[in-house]
Scaffold this motif. Structure first.
Motif, PDB file in Angstrom:
ATOM      1  N   ALA A  79       0.454  -2.757  10.112  1.00 37.70           N
ATOM      2  CA  ALA A  79       1.642  -3.167  10.862  1.00 37.70           C
ATOM      3  C   ALA A  79       3.092  -2.711   9.863  1.00 37.70           C
ATOM      4  O   ALA A  79       4.123  -3.131  10.112  1.00 37.70           O
ATOM      5  N   GLY A  80       2.843  -2.050   8.874  1.00 31.15           N
ATOM      6  CA  GLY A  80       3.767  -1.516   8.052  1.00 31.15           C
ATOM      7  C   GLY A  80       4.240  -2.403   7.047  1.00 31.15           C
ATOM      8  O   GLY A  80       3.508  -3.535   6.727  1.00 31.15           O
ATOM      9  N   PRO A  81       5.448  -2.394   6.429  1.00 33.87           N
ATOM     10  CA  PRO A  81       6.298  -1.087   6.527  1.00 33.87           C
ATOM     11  C   PRO A  81       5.855   0.093   5.842  1.00 33.87           C
ATOM     12  O   PRO A  81       4.869   0.093   4.827  1.00 33.87           O
ATOM     13  N   VAL A  82       6.092   1.372   6.345  1.00 27.79           N
ATOM     14  CA  VAL A  82       5.980   2.573   5.716  1.00 27.79           C
ATOM     15  C   VAL A  82       7.260   2.933   4.824  1.00 27.79           C
ATOM     16  O   VAL A  82       8.344   3.093   5.195  1.00 27.79           O
ATOM     17  N   GLN A  83       6.839   2.937   3.624  1.00 28.36           N
ATOM     18  CA  GLN A  83       7.756   3.160   2.539  1.00 28.36           C
ATOM     19  C   GLN A  83       7.924   4.580   2.298  1.00 28.36           C
ATOM     20  O   GLN A  83       6.917   5.287   2.156  1.00 28.36           O
ATOM     21  N   VAL A  84       9.094   5.149   2.059  1.00 26.75           N
ATOM     22  CA  VAL A  84       9.378   6.542   1.669  1.00 26.75           C
ATOM     23  C   VAL A  84      10.002   6.757   0.194  1.00 26.75           C
ATOM     24  O   VAL A  84      11.104   6.100   0.049  1.00 26.75           O
ATOM     25  N   PHE A  85       9.312   7.737  -0.445  1.00 27.64           N
ATOM     26  CA  PHE A  85       9.807   7.969  -1.658  1.00 27.64           C
ATOM     27  C   PHE A  85      10.242   9.337  -1.728  1.00 27.64           C
ATOM     28  O   PHE A  85       9.695  10.167  -1.261  1.00 27.64           O
ATOM     29  N   GLU A 136      11.733  19.750  -1.919  1.00 25.24           N
ATOM     30  CA  GLU A 136      12.242  18.326  -1.698  1.00 25.24           C
ATOM     31  C   GLU A 136      10.968  17.504  -0.720  1.00 25.24           C
ATOM     32  O   GLU A 136      11.778  16.986   0.310  1.00 25.24           O
ATOM     33  N   PRO A 137       9.739  17.492  -1.375  1.00 25.58           N
ATOM     34  CA  PRO A 137       8.692  16.775  -0.426  1.00 25.58           C
ATOM     35  C   PRO A 137       9.043  15.227  -0.386  1.00 25.58           C
ATOM     36  O   PRO A 137       9.843  14.755  -1.379  1.00 25.58           O
ATOM     37  N   ILE A 138       8.691  14.533   0.435  1.00 24.59           N
ATOM     38  CA  ILE A 138       8.719  13.100   0.262  1.00 24.59           C
ATOM     39  C   ILE A 138       7.218  12.372   0.585  1.00 24.59           C
ATOM     40  O   ILE A 138       6.422  12.953   1.009  1.00 24.59           O
ATOM     41  N   LEU A 139       7.354  11.260  -0.226  1.00 22.77           N
ATOM     42  CA  LEU A 139       5.911  10.444   0.009  1.00 22.77           C
ATOM     43  C   LEU A 139       6.029   9.296   0.616  1.00 22.77           C
ATOM     44  O   LEU A 139       6.825   8.552   0.402  1.00 22.77           O
ATOM     45  N   MET A 140       5.082   9.162   1.662  1.00 23.26           N
ATOM     46  CA  MET A 140       5.318   8.027   2.725  1.00 23.26           C
ATOM     47  C   MET A 140       3.833   7.283   2.175  1.00 23.26           C
ATOM     48  O   MET A 140       2.933   7.898   2.209  1.00 23.26           O
ATOM     49  N   SER A 141       4.102   5.743   1.907  1.00 22.18           N
ATOM     50  CA  SER A 141       2.984   5.134   1.604  1.00 22.18           C
ATOM     51  C   SER A 141       2.937   3.756   2.590  1.00 22.18           C
ATOM     52  O   SER A 141       4.187   3.430   3.112  1.00 22.18           O
ATOM     53  N   VAL A 142       1.922   3.370   2.682  1.00 18.34           N
ATOM     54  CA  VAL A 142       1.723   2.185   3.659  1.00 18.34           C
ATOM     55  C   VAL A 142       0.451   1.487   3.231  1.00 18.34           C
ATOM     56  O   VAL A 142      -0.721   1.937   2.815  1.00 18.34           O
ATOM     57  N   SER A 143       0.278   0.306   3.231  1.00 20.72           N
ATOM     58  CA  SER A 143      -0.691  -0.841   2.966  1.00 20.72           C
ATOM     59  C   SER A 143      -1.414  -1.510   4.143  1.00 20.72           C
ATOM     60  O   SER A 143      -2.169  -2.349   3.880  1.00 20.72           O
ATOM     61  N   SER A 144      -0.802  -1.575   5.376  1.00 24.88           N
ATOM     62  CA  SER A 144      -0.924  -2.344   6.488  1.00 24.88           C
ATOM     63  C   SER A 144      -0.795  -1.529   7.630  1.00 24.88           C
ATOM     64  O   SER A 144       0.298  -0.756   7.729  1.00 24.88           O
TER      65      SER A 144
END
Length: 439
Positions: free
Chosen positions: A318-324, A308-316
């Protein structure tokens, strides 16, 4: 010998120079359209799937050196050919023109003056005095005058004749400097996170300078768009104890020890997380081009068995950090410095996102030569604007005439408009003499 002369004449022709300029412009367009100096694997992957122009794949592109156009053998050969063409043209045409312009032409026969673009004949009984008066007037107007018995020659703006050779010299220096920089120049791109450093080594492998990134800031407008990047660097010379603090930003490079440091790019280096009450964990980020341009992230497990891993992605930063989740569903959005959220039964908090600066270091020994070439070219262009005017006057005392003729390589109408004023000097002298005799 005749064949060699034909080859030299062909190599220095205007048609060849125009052809070379067109080919160089086309090559520069290719270098602009295709990213330069990237890893070979990138070209094989990108252009292997989508050939450039529909038929040039990655292998062909590399074979043609389109991945390094400006340092390729064929591009440097084109620059050398153009430089040689300019040198031959300067030697065969420009230099003789300068010599001819600097040499005084002595016209002795009035018939010679009648063939010039501007020719006038002034009746006068005092031809010698008229020539003297004309010479004095020309000198007051800034003309150079060379006077002999019964004739004079004058010129103005002769300096303008050296303009075209200077332009050629400047272009040759620009071509030489660009070629020298392409062959001997160095280019290194580094991404640094705050607190990290790297060393600049010379050709012998000895450390010349250590660059340490103290801070990196991304300035954004109210809408979140990037306006400026600023990196504060500490430069430490091995011979000195204390480092020097300097700032680099876009359009404000840093020059030191013959190298120029540019603020060229940015990325996200790491993310600091806190799981429950655990210590803060700083984990490196990596790019995820499959998620979009300038997207970074990492995959972390949520239980001990790694399931059950999660993927954390961010493009700045300042965030936000999205969790999938593992199925690709968005399950949370975390703000750096915000409160923790429970994800898969684990309280997860993002402390901060650490940006990294992208620095481009270039050492180009040809830059001073190129700048000198530009300065000489500008000077030559300015001098070329100046018109060179030439004037001759020959007296014919037996018929009581003074013959005047003139030439101008530019603005011939301007010289024609000035002629009445010059000729009036001779006419006024005649009137003054007549008035004196009457008195």
């Amino acid at each position: 010998m005749q064949v060699l002369r034909k080859i030299i004449a062909w190599a220095s022709s205007l048609k060849v120079a125009i052809f070379l300029l067109l080919v160089i412009a086309l090559a520069s367009a290719i270098g602009t359209a295709i990213p330069q100096e990237e890893p070979i694997g990138n070209y094989l992957e990108v252009y292997g799937k989508h050939p450039w122009l529909g038929f040039i794949n990655g292998k062909t592109l590399i074979r043609l050196q389109f991945n390094q156009v400006y340092s390729s053998n064929w591009f440097l050969a084109l620059l050398g050919w153009l430089g040689l063409s300019l040198m031959i043209c300067s030697w065969r045409r420009q230099w003789p023109m300068v010599q001819a312009a600097l040499n005084w032409i002595d016209y002795k026969d009035p018939q010679q003056l009648s063939k010039l673009a501007i020719a006038e004949t002034i009746p006068t009984a005092q031809s010698s005095q008229g020539l003297n008066q004309l010479a004095v007037h020309l000198q007051k107007k800034g003309w150079q005058v060379k006077q002999k018995s019964g004739r004079l020659a004058a010129r103005k703006g002769a300096l303008g004749r050296i303009g075209p050779p200077l332009i050629h010299l400047g272009l040759i220096l620009i071509l030489f400097g660009a070629s020298w920089g392409a062959v001997k120049g160095q280019r290194v791109e580094k991404f640094l996170a705050p607190g990290r450093s790297f060393q600049l080594l010379n050709r012998e492998g000895v450390n010349q300078l250590t660059l340490t990134l103290n801070t990196f800031k991304i300035e954004r407008d109210p809408a979140g768009r990037v306006e400026q990047f600023r990196s504060t660097l500490e430069l430490t010379d091995q011979r000195e104890e204390d480092g020097e603090i300097r700032e680099v930003s876009v359009n404000h490079p840093l020059r030191i020890k013959g190298m120029t440091v540019y603020q060229a790019d940015w990325s996200l280096a790491a993310i600091t997380l806190q799981l429950g009450k655990s210590p803060k964990l700083q984990l490196p980020l990596q790019e995820f081009p499959q998620l979009g341009e300038q997207v970074w992230g990492l995959v972390i497990p949520t239980n001990q068995n790694g399931k059950e891993p999660i993927l954390m992605s961010v493009s700045s930063e300042a965030g936000p950090v999205q969790v999938f989740d593992e199925g690709g569903q968005l399950i949370a959005g975390l703000r750096p410095g915000g409160d923790a959220q429970e994800i898969k039964g684990v309280p997860l908090r993002v402390v901060d996102v650490i940006p990294a600066t992208g620095l481009l270091l270039k050492r180009d020994p040809g830059v001073p030569v190129v700048y000198t070439g530009f300065a000489i070219t500008l000077l030559g262009g300015f001098l070329s604007i100046l018109s060179t005017r030439q004037l001759w006057a020959v007296s014919e005392p037996e018929n009581e005439y003074i013959h005047v003729g003139g030439l101008s390589n530019r603005n011939l109408s301007g010289l024609a408009n000035e002629m009445p004023e010059l000729l009036a000097t001779i006419s006024n002298n005649e009137l003054n003499e007549a008035a004196f005799r009457r008195a």
